[in-house]
Design a protein around this motif. Structure first.
Motif, PDB file in Angstrom:
ATOM      1  N   ARG A   1       0.828  -1.204   0.000  1.00 13.77           N
ATOM      2  CA  ARG A   1       0.000   0.000   0.000  1.00 13.77           C
ATOM      3  C   ARG A   1       0.863   1.255   0.000  1.00 13.77           C
ATOM      4  N   HIS A   2       0.369   2.257  -0.720  1.00 14.83           N
ATOM      5  CA  HIS A   2       0.971   3.586  -0.695  1.00 14.83           C
ATOM      6  C   HIS A   2      -0.149   4.570  -0.394  1.00 14.83           C
ATOM      7  N   ALA A   3      -0.113   5.174   0.795  1.00 16.03           N
ATOM      8  CA  ALA A   3      -1.238   5.969   1.285  1.00 16.03           C
ATOM      9  C   ALA A   3      -1.536   7.175   0.398  1.00 16.03           C
ATOM     10  N   LYS A   4      -0.496   7.855  -0.067  1.00 13.26           N
ATOM     11  CA  LYS A   4      -0.734   9.046  -0.880  1.00 13.26           C
ATOM     12  C   LYS A   4      -1.414   8.692  -2.190  1.00 13.26           C
ATOM     13  N   ALA A   5      -0.960   7.626  -2.842  1.00  9.60           N
ATOM     14  CA  ALA A   5      -1.588   7.210  -4.093  1.00  9.60           C
ATOM     15  C   ALA A   5      -3.015   6.742  -3.858  1.00  9.60           C
ATOM     16  N   GLU A   6      -3.251   6.117  -2.712  1.00 10.66           N
ATOM     17  CA  GLU A   6      -4.604   5.631  -2.426  1.00 10.66           C
ATOM     18  C   GLU A   6      -5.572   6.771  -2.167  1.00 10.66           C
ATOM     19  N   GLY A   7      -5.080   7.887  -1.673  1.00 10.63           N
ATOM     20  CA  GLY A   7      -5.954   9.013  -1.378  1.00 10.63           C
ATOM     21  C   GLY A   7      -6.366   9.822  -2.588  1.00 10.63           C
TER      22      GLY A   7
ATOM     23  N   TYR B   1       1.463   1.264  -7.330  1.00 12.73           N
ATOM     24  CA  TYR B   1       0.192   1.125  -6.608  1.00 12.73           C
ATOM     25  C   TYR B   1      -0.881   2.008  -7.231  1.00 12.73           C
ATOM     26  N   ARG B   2      -0.491   3.185  -7.725  1.00 14.17           N
ATOM     27  CA  ARG B   2      -1.462   4.073  -8.372  1.00 14.17           C
ATOM     28  C   ARG B   2      -2.064   3.405  -9.610  1.00 14.17           C
TER      29      ARG B   2
END
Length: 685
Positions: free
Chosen positions: A142-148, A254-255
């Protein structure tokens, strides 16, 4: 207080009753389960075979909205906080004890869809592994910034206009018509020499995307990925295609994976890990060059792209294309069983596209001039290269990798030597005076007779070559020499006179095609001690030969091997289907994959023996070995051994289940010595 008044202590007063149906008041800080479906079934990220199942936890009311099926969670397991995936929510549980609560929801993004979870379980069962091992390969970190980042709208794709290149192939247009009408169709496609195969795959993917469905295209390496991605983007648009590979950074990977998971991109192209891409409403799966060893994941449970995509196509009711210039025995099995249909060109089309192939035998005839002698080229190869350079075209020179592998073959006809008991390969494992022995079952062979010619003599064969670009430079003075290999792999070369020296698999694409290809040291490839030596050699030859111009334009291939050999005959006629048919028939007769399913057990002698002792094999199971791996020490002992277990294909699932159960028992007992178990290994020797 007035005198005579009676008082009642507070602790003797009757307590007020709670209204019916109202829950008991919680203590301060005590968690309460969610009102709806309070049970969460979790797959914990613990790499232990005996824990390969779901565990029930309670969902606290504060996490009710975030704990959606498919999200990432953190739970307390055996006293430690571990990661996990929430598979489903339920109202009841079969657990009789007290259930722990979820610690937290790491992300409410549903990264594990029901379709992906079912696929992971199916792949784990096929290869005798665990579900969490498959999920590590299928879902990136997971990559939090890309998920947001907010998701974009799904890209629209228009249907390709005009005729396509599939019309050159028999059943080609019928296959595209099946894709247009959303009908399931499986194909084994043999691309013509010089074919713009990325454009053909892009046409099939665009047809599927125009119907609002998804396509997954898997290629071996980054160079192929770049070509296929460019072809798909040119036909369907940049927004409709996404490329996945290990070359990307964590955030970008991840994006792009999220764009696929959220259904905003209908076409996915990528390397090995893309076989698990969770594309929405899949209708087409494609694997290019399925015989490449890059398609086998080196991590547990070692899945193969072609097999995984076959499972996905069967489960999703989607179409599958196994494509390449050559054909593997596994692809031929799909054709012979009727599960897939061959998509090949007619002989007329093939004659128009194929270059001329000239075999020159095992020992190259050295030309009389000193330049050819320095390069160690045969006269016919030197002449073909000189003509191509004079015509203004580059020349491809394919040289096998360096190395030395002892292998045994008949000294008269060069047929690989096999064991009479199990058909395994023979090798010299002892010292001087010791007879050769089987590398599978260990049986000695003191009275060898060649099955092809009856000769009793054996010879050793060497893999490798010391030809260098400097030697070629001396043979062709004034001609630029470029190399492509492990240090630097070229993607393309200009269509100017040059010598391009490469190792197999690193052939760059030339503008306008090569004028000639020199496939040196054919015996170095064919003599490798490998079950797939002939198949792999033909695949490498055809991959290089497909980059050469047609014979009508002067294109030539000079291969350093005798014309009587089966791979050379297949190359001369450009008929990989004929070679795959013969290869599969021989493997059926000898009991080799894919006619059977085979498992490799590797570990210390004690661990392998213990695992074989408690392995509940089906009646059809056969154990070969164990045999030592590596050189013995001074006392004649080896640190590691390997045993092979083979069963008919009908008992393949039973074998995988038995291996998984035996491994689970060993892990539960905390056995100190692990055993590496691999089903359908790529290398059996």
């Amino acid at each position: 207080m007035p005198e005579g008044t009676e008082t009642t202590p507070l602790w003797d007063l009757p307590k007020p009753k709670r209204p019916a149906g109202r829950p008991k008041a919680a203590r301060k800080g005590q968690q309460q389960p969610a009102a709806h479906d309070p049970i969460a079934r979790i797959v914990v990220d613990v790499p232990l075979a005996h824990l390969d199942r779901t565990f029930d936890y309670q969902v606290p009311d504060k996490l009710d909205a975030d704990a959606v099926p498919g999200c990432r969670v953190r739970v307390r397991f055996a006293g430690q906080l571990v990661d996990g995936f929430l598979i489903e929510r339920a109202a009841t549980t079969e657990h009789t004890g007290r259930l722990a609560f979820l610690e937290r929801v790491t992300s409410s993004e549903p990264v594990l869809s029901p379709r992906l979870a079912a696929l992971a379980r199916t792949v784990a069962q096929r290869y005798g592994g665990t579900m969490i091992d498959v999920l590590r390969l299928a879902i990136p970190p997971r990559h939090a910034k890309a998920e947001g980042e907010p998701p974009r709208a799904r890209a629209a794709v228009a249907a390709p206009a005009g005729s396509t290149g599939w019309a050159r192939y028999q059943r080609g247009e019928a296959f595209l018509d099946a894709l247009r009408s959303n009908r399931q169709a499986h194909a084994v496609w043999q691309a013509l020499p010089g074919e713009d195969w990325p454009a053909r795959l892009a046409e099939a993917a665009a047809v599927v995307a125009a119907n609002g469905r998804g396509a997954v295209l898997v290629v071996p390496d980054q160079r192929d990925l770049t070509r296929v991605h460019a072809a798909c983007a040119a036909l369907a648009g940049e927004d409709a295609v996404v490329a996945l590979s290990a070359e990307l950074g964590p955030a970008e990977r991840y994006r792009r994976w999220l764009a696929v998971s959220r259904g905003t991109v209908p076409i996915v192209v990528g390397t090995r890990a893309t076989m698990f891409a969770p594309v929405a409403d899949p209708a087409l799966y494609v694997v290019w060059d399925d015989g490449d060893d890059l398609h086998v994941d080196p991590h547990m449970p070692y899945p193969q792209v072609r097999d995984v995509l076959t499972l996905r196509a069967h489960a999703d009711g989607a179409s599958l294309v196994v494509a390449g210039f050559a054909r593997t025995a596994e692809a031929q099995l799909l054709v012979e069983t009727g599960w897939a249909h061959p998509v090949v060109a007619s002989r007329e089309e093939l004659r128009k596209a194929a270059p001329r192939v000239t075999p020159v035998g095992e020992d190259f005839d050295v030309a009389r001039d000193e330049a050819a002698r320095a390069a160690r080229l045969p006269a016919v190869a030197f002449e073909a290269a000189r003509q191509a350079l004079a015509a203004g075209a580059p020349v491809l020179v394919q040289v096998p990798r360096r190395g030395y592998v002892p292998a045994l073959a008949c000294a008269q006809c060069r047929t690989p030597a096999h064991c009479r008991h199990c058909a395994g390969p023979l090798a010299l494992s002892g010292g001087p005076g010791h007879p050769p022995s089987c590398r599978w079952c260990g049986a000695p062979e003191g009275n060898f007779r060649c099955v092809a010619c009856g000769s009793p003599r054996l010879r050793a064969m060497v893999v490798g070559s010391k030809r260098t670009a400097e030697e070629l430079g001396r043979a062709f003075p004034g001609v630029p020499v470029r190399t492509s290999g492990a240090q630097e792999v070229l993607a393309t070369v200009p269509g100017r006179p040059a010598l391009v020296v490469c190792t197999p698999g690193a052939e760059p694409v030339a503008e306008g095609g090569y004028g000639a290809a020199l496939l040196l040291d054919g015996w170095a490839l064919l003599g490798r001690q490998d079950l797939r030596a002939a198949e792999e050699t033909l695949r490498r030859w055809m991959a290089a030969g497909a980059l050469v111009r047609p014979s009508s334009d002067g294109g030539r291939i000079v291969v350093g091997a005798e014309a009587s050999l089966t791979p050379v005959q297949a190359l001369m006629r450009w008929d990989p289907a004929w070679h795959a048919e013969r290869e599969l028939a021989e493997r059926r007769e000898l009991g080799f994959p894919p006619a059977v399913r085979m498992a490799s057990l590797e570990g210390t002698p004690e661990a392998v023996a213990a695992l074989l002792e408690e392995l509940a094999l089906p009646e059809s199971g056969e154990v070969l070995g164990p045999v030592p791996l590596g050189e013995p020490d001074e006392e004649g002992r080896t640190e590691r051994e390997r045993a092979l277990v083979r069963v008919p294909r009908s008992d393949g699932r039973t074998l995988a289940s038995a291996l998984a159960a035996a491994q689970a028992r060993r892990v539960a007992r905390k056995e100190p010595s692990p055993v590496r178990v691999q089903l359908d290994p790529l290398e059996l020797i």
